[in-house]
Design a protein around this motif. Structure first.
Motif, PDB file in Angstrom:
ATOM      1  N   GLU A  65       0.835  -1.206   0.000  1.00  0.00           N
ATOM      2  CA  GLU A  65       0.000   0.000   0.000  1.00  0.00           C
ATOM      3  C   GLU A  65       0.871   1.257   0.000  1.00  0.00           C
ATOM      4  O   GLU A  65       0.583   2.229  -0.705  1.00  0.00           O
ATOM      5  N   ALA A  66       1.947   1.220   0.806  1.00  0.00           N
ATOM      6  CA  ALA A  66       2.868   2.367   0.845  1.00  0.00           C
ATOM      7  C   ALA A  66       3.541   2.551  -0.517  1.00  0.00           C
ATOM      8  O   ALA A  66       3.717   3.684  -0.989  1.00  0.00           O
ATOM      9  N   ALA A  67       3.911   1.438  -1.160  1.00  0.00           N
ATOM     10  CA  ALA A  67       4.542   1.514  -2.483  1.00  0.00           C
ATOM     11  C   ALA A  67       3.534   2.024  -3.516  1.00  0.00           C
ATOM     12  O   ALA A  67       3.862   2.899  -4.332  1.00  0.00           O
ATOM     13  N   ALA A  68       2.321   1.491  -3.477  1.00  0.00           N
ATOM     14  CA  ALA A  68       1.297   1.892  -4.458  1.00  0.00           C
ATOM     15  C   ALA A  68       1.036   3.397  -4.376  1.00  0.00           C
ATOM     16  O   ALA A  68       0.825   4.056  -5.400  1.00  0.00           O
ATOM     17  N   THR A  86       6.173 -16.245   4.739  1.00  0.00           N
ATOM     18  CA  THR A  86       4.730 -16.153   4.548  1.00  0.00           C
ATOM     19  C   THR A  86       4.469 -15.987   3.056  1.00  0.00           C
ATOM     20  O   THR A  86       4.614 -14.888   2.515  1.00  0.00           O
ATOM     21  N   PHE A  87       4.154 -17.091   2.408  1.00  0.00           N
ATOM     22  CA  PHE A  87       3.852 -17.036   0.985  1.00  0.00           C
ATOM     23  C   PHE A  87       2.352 -16.814   0.831  1.00  0.00           C
ATOM     24  O   PHE A  87       1.566 -17.745   0.971  1.00  0.00           O
ATOM     25  N   VAL A  88       1.977 -15.569   0.586  1.00  0.00           N
ATOM     26  CA  VAL A  88       0.556 -15.238   0.412  1.00  0.00           C
ATOM     27  C   VAL A  88       0.181 -15.570  -1.041  1.00  0.00           C
ATOM     28  O   VAL A  88       0.917 -15.205  -1.967  1.00  0.00           O
ATOM     29  N   PRO A  89      -0.925 -16.272  -1.270  1.00  0.00           N
ATOM     30  CA  PRO A  89      -1.296 -16.626  -2.644  1.00  0.00           C
ATOM     31  C   PRO A  89      -1.423 -15.380  -3.531  1.00  0.00           C
ATOM     32  O   PRO A  89      -1.918 -14.337  -3.082  1.00  0.00           O
ATOM     33  N   PRO A  90      -0.961 -15.466  -4.781  1.00  0.00           N
ATOM     34  CA  PRO A  90      -1.007 -14.305  -5.688  1.00  0.00           C
ATOM     35  C   PRO A  90      -2.399 -13.684  -5.805  1.00  0.00           C
ATOM     36  O   PRO A  90      -2.517 -12.464  -5.921  1.00  0.00           O
ATOM     37  N   ASP A  91      -3.453 -14.506  -5.750  1.00  0.00           N
ATOM     38  CA  ASP A  91      -4.816 -13.947  -5.869  1.00  0.00           C
ATOM     39  C   ASP A  91      -5.120 -12.993  -4.724  1.00  0.00           C
ATOM     40  O   ASP A  91      -5.803 -11.981  -4.903  1.00  0.00           O
ATOM     41  N   VAL A  92      -4.618 -13.331  -3.532  1.00  0.00           N
ATOM     42  CA  VAL A  92      -4.858 -12.479  -2.357  1.00  0.00           C
ATOM     43  C   VAL A  92      -4.101 -11.163  -2.512  1.00  0.00           C
ATOM     44  O   VAL A  92      -4.641 -10.073  -2.283  1.00  0.00           O
ATOM     45  N   VAL A  93      -2.834 -11.260  -2.930  1.00  0.00           N
ATOM     46  CA  VAL A  93      -2.017 -10.044  -3.122  1.00  0.00           C
ATOM     47  C   VAL A  93      -2.651  -9.169  -4.204  1.00  0.00           C
ATOM     48  O   VAL A  93      -2.738  -7.937  -4.066  1.00  0.00           O
ATOM     49  N   ALA A  94      -3.136  -9.815  -5.274  1.00  0.00           N
ATOM     50  CA  ALA A  94      -3.787  -9.043  -6.347  1.00  0.00           C
ATOM     51  C   ALA A  94      -5.000  -8.292  -5.791  1.00  0.00           C
ATOM     52  O   ALA A  94      -5.250  -7.140  -6.162  1.00  0.00           O
ATOM     53  N   GLY A  95      -5.737  -8.918  -4.865  1.00  0.00           N
ATOM     54  CA  GLY A  95      -6.894  -8.264  -4.246  1.00  0.00           C
ATOM     55  C   GLY A  95      -6.480  -7.025  -3.455  1.00  0.00           C
ATOM     56  O   GLY A  95      -7.139  -5.979  -3.521  1.00  0.00           O
ATOM     57  N   TRP A  96      -5.372  -7.130  -2.721  1.00  0.00           N
ATOM     58  CA  TRP A  96      -4.869  -5.959  -1.968  1.00  0.00           C
ATOM     59  C   TRP A  96      -4.573  -4.806  -2.931  1.00  0.00           C
ATOM     60  O   TRP A  96      -4.887  -3.650  -2.645  1.00  0.00           O
ATOM     61  N   LEU A  97      -3.923  -5.156  -4.065  1.00  0.00           N
ATOM     62  CA  LEU A  97      -3.514  -4.115  -5.012  1.00  0.00           C
ATOM     63  C   LEU A  97      -4.734  -3.475  -5.678  1.00  0.00           C
ATOM     64  O   LEU A  97      -4.764  -2.264  -5.907  1.00  0.00           O
ATOM     65  N   ARG A  98      -5.754  -4.296  -5.958  1.00  0.00           N
ATOM     66  CA  ARG A  98      -6.997  -3.724  -6.537  1.00  0.00           C
ATOM     67  C   ARG A  98      -7.659  -2.808  -5.520  1.00  0.00           C
ATOM     68  O   ARG A  98      -8.154  -1.734  -5.864  1.00  0.00           O
ATOM     69  N   ASP A  99      -7.653  -3.226  -4.244  1.00  0.00           N
ATOM     70  CA  ASP A  99      -8.230  -2.372  -3.192  1.00  0.00           C
ATOM     71  C   ASP A  99      -7.477  -1.037  -3.099  1.00  0.00           C
ATOM     72  O   ASP A  99      -8.028  -0.033  -2.648  1.00  0.00           O
ATOM     73  N   ALA A 100      -6.196  -1.051  -3.505  1.00  0.00           N
ATOM     74  CA  ALA A 100      -5.391   0.185  -3.478  1.00  0.00           C
ATOM     75  C   ALA A 100      -5.608   1.023  -4.738  1.00  0.00           C
ATOM     76  O   ALA A 100      -4.913   2.023  -4.944  1.00  0.00           O
ATOM     77  N   GLY A 101      -6.531   0.598  -5.599  1.00  0.00           N
ATOM     78  CA  GLY A 101      -6.902   1.403  -6.763  1.00  0.00           C
ATOM     79  C   GLY A 101      -6.138   1.075  -8.027  1.00  0.00           C
ATOM     80  O   GLY A 101      -6.185   1.839  -8.995  1.00  0.00           O
ATOM     81  N   VAL A 111       1.565  -7.335 -12.213  1.00  0.00           N
ATOM     82  CA  VAL A 111       1.815  -5.972 -12.690  1.00  0.00           C
ATOM     83  C   VAL A 111       0.566  -5.172 -12.353  1.00  0.00           C
ATOM     84  O   VAL A 111      -0.526  -5.470 -12.828  1.00  0.00           O
ATOM     85  N   ALA A 112       0.747  -4.181 -11.490  1.00  0.00           N
ATOM     86  CA  ALA A 112      -0.385  -3.406 -10.990  1.00  0.00           C
ATOM     87  C   ALA A 112      -0.246  -1.972 -11.479  1.00  0.00           C
ATOM     88  O   ALA A 112       0.718  -1.277 -11.130  1.00  0.00           O
ATOM     89  N   GLU A 113      -1.194  -1.532 -12.293  1.00  0.00           N
ATOM     90  CA  GLU A 113      -1.067  -0.216 -12.940  1.00  0.00           C
ATOM     91  C   GLU A 113      -2.008   0.808 -12.331  1.00  0.00           C
ATOM     92  O   GLU A 113      -3.166   0.500 -12.032  1.00  0.00           O
TER      93      GLU A 113
END
Ligand SMILES: C[S@@+](CC[C@H](N)C(=O)[O-])C[C@H]1O[C@@H](n2cnc3c(N)ncnc32)[C@H](O)[C@@H]1O
Length: 224
Positions: free
Chosen positions: A133-136, A182-197, A217-219
């Protein structure tokens, strides 16, 4: 073996470490052969300010700087020893800067791209989310966050990766970390990034490799 062999810029990046301590030289060569840097670098914009969070000795940052003279690459890491070992390398590349990130802080942008390559698994899930979130928040409109981690399939590659990480963090201690992963599944991480806009694309990068490499890749939408 596609994309493993260093290209000219990869060889030049590795050569930057010739004067570094032997541990750093071994480490950067192992990183080159185990991580899909050639695929990852193509995901970065050709020009503009690029931040790598958790750059280690700075090999990927150096490669990104050498493959993109129009990029201004800044690599940060919490490990002062790795940054010190990479300092001589960085001094030889005008568009590359490496520095210590106190407490893992994210340098202020806006950045055209932020790359996080094989770092998140060293942090607890909540800290991973916080870092992303800080990076985004520092990604420029029209810019992107490139998050390379290990995916959650196939099972044998996941097992192989856990064994190898246990060896490098707990036994050989060549990577800083608490020793738990802590290997978080990519789908979960993708959800965090979508929540960050951000708009997210997921790609497996494990073909022909024993590690379950995976990239998101989160744009950030362009302004206006
Ligand atoms: C496996 S290494 C990857 C290094 C580099 N990205 C590469 O691909 O070669 C993980 C790095 O993340 C760094 N790291 C861990 N937590 C961090 C944080 N919160 N902020 C910055 N760096 C961190 C470690 O010190 C280590 O150098």
């Amino acid at each position: 073996m596609t994309g493993r062999r260093p290209d000219a810029a990869g060889r030049a990046a590795l050569a930057l470490y010739r004067g570094a301590p032997w541990e750093a030289r071994v480490h950067v060569h192992v990183r080159w052969w185990s991580a899909p840097f050639r695929r990852l670098v193509q995901l970065l914009p050709e020009a503009g300010p690029v931040l790598e969070i958790g750059c280690g000795h700075g090999l990927f940052s150096a490669y990104a700087a050498l493959t993109g003279p129009g990029r201004r690459v800044v690599g940060v890491d919490i490990d002062a020893d790795k940054i010190a070992a990479g300092a001589t390398a960085a001094a030889r590349v005008p568009n590359l800067e490496l520095s210590v990130a106190p407490d893992g802080a994210v340098p202020a942008g806006p950045w055209t791209a932020v790359a996080v390559v094989d770092v998140l698994y060293l942090l607890p899930a909540e800290a991973q989310r916080h870092l992303l979130e800080a990076a985004a928040a520092q990604v420029a409109p029209g810019g992107r966050l490139v998050v390379k981690e290990m995916g959650d399939r196939p099972a044998w590659k996941v097992r192989w990766n856990r064994w190898q990480e246990t060896l490098s963090v707990r036994v050989l201690r060549i990577t800083a970390g608490s020793g738990t992963f802590t290997f978080v599944p990519p789908d979960v991480v993708a959800g965090w990034l979508r929540d960050a806009g951000l708009t997210v694309t997921a790609t497996r990068l494990d073909a022909g490799r024993v590690h379950p490499h995976h990239v998101l890749v989160a744009e950030r939408p362009a302004a206006g």
